[in-house]
Design a protein around this motif. Structure first.
Motif, PDB file in Angstrom:
ATOM      1  N   ASP A  86      -5.321  45.074 -21.901  1.00 22.48           N
ATOM      2  CA  ASP A  86      -4.785  44.419 -20.710  1.00 22.48           C
ATOM      3  C   ASP A  86      -3.274  44.505 -20.711  1.00 22.48           C
ATOM      4  O   ASP A  86      -2.621  44.378 -21.753  1.00 22.48           O
ATOM      5  N   ALA A  87      -2.700  44.709 -19.540  1.00 20.78           N
ATOM      6  CA  ALA A  87      -1.242  44.802 -19.388  1.00 20.78           C
ATOM      7  C   ALA A  87      -0.789  43.765 -18.378  1.00 20.78           C
ATOM      8  O   ALA A  87      -0.721  44.049 -17.174  1.00 20.78           O
ATOM      9  N   PRO A  88      -0.496  42.533 -18.831  1.00 25.91           N
ATOM     10  CA  PRO A  88      -0.120  41.468 -17.899  1.00 25.91           C
ATOM     11  C   PRO A  88       1.042  41.833 -16.985  1.00 25.91           C
ATOM     12  O   PRO A  88       1.054  41.461 -15.805  1.00 25.91           O
ATOM     13  N   SER A  89       2.018  42.574 -17.493  1.00 26.14           N
ATOM     14  CA  SER A  89       3.187  42.912 -16.682  1.00 26.14           C
ATOM     15  C   SER A  89       2.837  43.830 -15.521  1.00 26.14           C
ATOM     16  O   SER A  89       3.548  43.849 -14.503  1.00 26.14           O
ATOM     17  N   GLN A  90       1.745  44.584 -15.652  1.00 25.24           N
ATOM     18  CA  GLN A  90       1.333  45.497 -14.589  1.00 25.24           C
ATOM     19  C   GLN A  90       0.223  44.895 -13.729  1.00 25.24           C
ATOM     20  O   GLN A  90      -0.147  45.482 -12.712  1.00 25.24           O
ATOM     21  N   TYR A 107      -2.131  46.479 -30.781  1.00 29.71           N
ATOM     22  CA  TYR A 107      -1.764  45.985 -29.453  1.00 29.71           C
ATOM     23  C   TYR A 107      -2.349  44.590 -29.239  1.00 29.71           C
ATOM     24  O   TYR A 107      -1.667  43.667 -28.777  1.00 29.71           O
ATOM     25  N   ALA A 113       3.562  47.671 -28.384  1.00 26.38           N
ATOM     26  CA  ALA A 113       3.808  47.644 -26.942  1.00 26.38           C
ATOM     27  C   ALA A 113       3.816  49.065 -26.399  1.00 26.38           C
ATOM     28  O   ALA A 113       4.054  50.032 -27.132  1.00 26.38           O
ATOM     29  N   ARG A 379       7.573  42.569 -29.190  1.00 28.28           N
ATOM     30  CA  ARG A 379       6.856  41.687 -28.269  1.00 28.28           C
ATOM     31  C   ARG A 379       5.717  42.496 -27.668  1.00 28.28           C
ATOM     32  O   ARG A 379       5.779  42.992 -26.543  1.00 28.28           O
ATOM     33  N   ASN A 382       1.656  44.177 -24.396  1.00 22.87           N
ATOM     34  CA  ASN A 382       2.091  44.268 -23.006  1.00 22.87           C
ATOM     35  C   ASN A 382       2.727  45.622 -22.749  1.00 22.87           C
ATOM     36  O   ASN A 382       3.036  46.376 -23.680  1.00 22.87           O
ATOM     37  N   TYR A 384       5.942  47.668 -20.782  1.00 20.74           N
ATOM     38  CA  TYR A 384       7.308  47.511 -20.293  1.00 20.74           C
ATOM     39  C   TYR A 384       7.644  48.712 -19.429  1.00 20.74           C
ATOM     40  O   TYR A 384       7.135  49.813 -19.653  1.00 20.74           O
TER      41      TYR A 384
END
Length: 447
Positions: A86-90, A107, A113, A379, A382, A384
C-alpha cells in the motif's frame, strides 16, 4: 612534503581545471566550519547498470488493467504474482516484482521506501515544453551519458563538475567529520564518477595490492621496492601527484587489511553472487569502523545486466533474485552490527525503460524510473514523489512509447540522502548546483 591543498592545486593546474580549484576553495571553507562527528553514518549506493525497467519493478495494483493493456503478453507480470504494497501518499496499492520478496517484507516493516519517477532533469519540464525543445539533459537515453548524469547530478556535459560525482563532492564537503585520513569513499566496483570528488578519491580494496600477495617474502620485497619508486619524481607535478595517489591507496589498503584481520567474523550469511560478495565486503568494513576511526562512509556497489532489450522477464527474475537476497543479507548484517539506523542503502540506474514493449520480449531506453531506499532511519512503508500517469502520449510521456518525464530530479533524491548524511541545508547548492531549480531539496524519506 606537500599538503593536500598543494597536491590538488598542482593537479588542477596540470589538468587546466580552473573550475575545480574554485570548487576546492568552496569545499575548504565548508570543512573549516566543521568538527569531527561524534556519531556514525554510511550511505551505500547500489548502481543497477544497463537501465532498470521500473515499470516491471513497481507495478500499479489498483490500475493493473492499464498496465496489462500496454505491456501485453510480452512483458506482463501476472497480477497474482506481484507483491502487493500500500502507498498511502498515492492513495493506491502497487505490486513489487515477484522476486523482491524481502523488499516487500522490509517495506511492510517501515524500513524501505519507494521514490517514484526519478530522473535526470535540467529543470522541471512538461510534455509540451519537452516536445518544443525546452531545456533538457544532454544525450538522453545514452547509457554512458546518463550513467554519468545520475552519478554526478550534472546534466550538462560542458560543466566541469560533471567529471565529479555527487558522492565524491559530498565527501569533499564533509571530510572534517571524520578526523582521519582514511578515505570516506570505498568502491567494490572500480572508480565510477559517483565516487570522485574534487579532492576525495575512493579506495578500491585490494586493487592497489594486486600482484603483492600477503605472507610472501618475495612479494613483500617487491612491494617495498615499488613504494620506494613512488617517492621519486616528486618535482614533476603530474608524476608526483600520481605517485601520491598510489602511495595513499597502498597505505590505506594495508590499514584496512590489518583492521579486517583483527575483526570478528559476521554471523550473517551472504549469497555467493557478485553482488552478494560486494555487500559482504561492505559489511566487513562496517564491522571495523571503530578501528579505522571513521565516522562517515560512502560505499559503491553495482549489479549489471539491466539493459533488457530482449528476454526481460527471465533476466529480471534472475537479477532481482540476486539483488533481493544480497540486500536482505546486508540489512541483516547492519542489524547484527547495531548500525541499521546508521546505514542507508539506495538504488540508482542509467534510466528507466519504455512502457511499450520492444520486439524480442524487452523494452527500450527511456527516462524516469522508480528507486528504493532502505535502512533503519528510512521513513518506509510509503512512496515519495509522484507515480506517472500510465498513458502513452499522456501528460507524463516524453514520446509515444511511455518514456516517463521525471517528476522528481536526481538532485532532489541525492540531496535528501546527503542531508541525512550530514550535509547542512545551506551547503546543498555547493554540492548540487542545480538544486535551486526545483521546489524542494528534501523529499522527506529520511529525517
Amino acid at each position: 612534503m606537500r599538503t593536500r591543498r598543494e597536491f590538488v592545486r598542482d593537479l588542477g593546474c596540470g589538468l587546466g581545471a580552473a573550475a575545480f580549484l574554485s570548487a576546492v576553495d568552496r569545499f575548504s571553507r565548508l570543512e573549516a566550519a566543521m568538527a569531527p562527528a561524534t556519531d556514525y553514518k554510511a550511505l551505500v549506493c547500489v548502481f543497477l547498470y544497463g537501465g532498470n525497467d521500473g515499470n516491471n519493478t513497481v507495478v500499479p495494483y489498483d490500475e493493473y488493467a492499464a498496465y496489462q493493456a500496454v505491456r501485453g503478453t510480452a512483458l506482463n507480470l501476472p497480477k497474482a504474482s506481484i507483491l502487493k504494497v500500500d502507498a498511502p501518499s498515492q492513495g493506491a496499492a502497487f505490486g513489487l516484482h515477484p522476486a523482491l520478496t524481502d523488499f516487500q517484507s522490509l517495506y511492510g516493516q517501515g524500513k524501505l521506501a519507494v521514490v517514484a519517477n526519478v530522473g535526470t532533469l535540467a529543470a522541471p519540464v512538461t510534455r509540451s515544453q519537452f516536445l518544443s525543445g525546452s531545456v533538457r539533459p544532454d544525450s538522453l537515453f545514452s547509457h554512458s551519458n546518463q550513467q554519468t548524469q545520475w552519478q554526478s547530478s550534472i546534466v550538462r556535459s560542458q560543466d566541469r563538475l560533471s567529471q565529479t560525482g555527487w558522492g565524491g563532492r559530498t565527501a569533499d564537503a564533509l571530510t572534517s567529520l571524520n578526523g582521519t585520513s582514511f578515505p570516506m569513499i570505498v568502491s567494490t566496483s572500480g572508480i565510477p564518477v559517483f565516487t570522485q570528488g574534487v579532492v576525495s578519491r575512493p579506495l578500491v580494496p585490494g586493487a592497489s595490492l594486486q600482484g603483492f600477495p600477503s605472507g610472501n617474502a618475495v612479494a613483500a620485497a617487491r612491494l617495498a621496492a615499488f613504494r620506494e619508486l613512488l617517492t621519486q619524481g616528486g618535482d614533476q607535478t603530474l608524476v608526483g601527484a600520481a605517485n601520491s595517489v598510489t602511495s595513499s591507496a597502498i597505505a590505506n589498503t594495508a590499514l584496512l587489511n590489518a583492521a579486517l584481520a583483527k575483526g570478528a567474523t559476521l554471523k550473517t550469511t551472504f549469497p555467493g553472487t557478485s553482488i552478494g560478495r560486494q555487500f559482504q565486503q561492505v559489511a566487513g568494513i562496517l564491522s571495523v569502523r571503530t578501528e579505522l576511526r571513521i565516522n562517515r562512509q560512502i560505499f559503491f556497489v553495482s549489479l549489471g545486466g539491466f539493459d533488457t532489450h530482449t528476454n526481460e522477464i527471465s533476466t529480471h527474475q534472475t537479477l532481482f533474485t540476486q539483488l533481493n537476497a544480497a540486500v536482505k543479507a546486508f540489512y541483516d548484517a547492519t542489524v547484527e552490527l547495531g548500525v541499521d539506523y546508521a546505514v542507508t542503502t539506495f538504488t540508482l540506474s542509467d534510466f528507466g525503460r519504455t512502457f511499450q514493449p520492444a520486439s524480442g520480449g524487452g523494452s527500450d531506453h527511456a527516462w524516469g524510473s522508480h528507486h528504493f531506499v532502505l535502512g533503519g532511519s528510512v521513513r518506509g512503508g510509503n512512496f515519495y514523489g509522484t507515480f506517472p500517469s500510465l498513458a502513452l502520449k499522456g501528460p507524463d510521456d516524453s514520446s509515444s512509447e511511455g518514456r516517463w518525464i521525471p517528476t522528481t530530479s536526481v538532485d532532489q533524491y541525492a540531496a535528501t540522502l546527503a542531508q541525512w548524511f550530514g550535509l547542512d541545508g545551506r551547503s546543498v547548492p555547493s554540492v548540487f548546483p542545480n538544486i535551486g531549480r526545483f521546489a524542494s531539496s528534501h523529499l522527506g524519506f529520511l529525517p
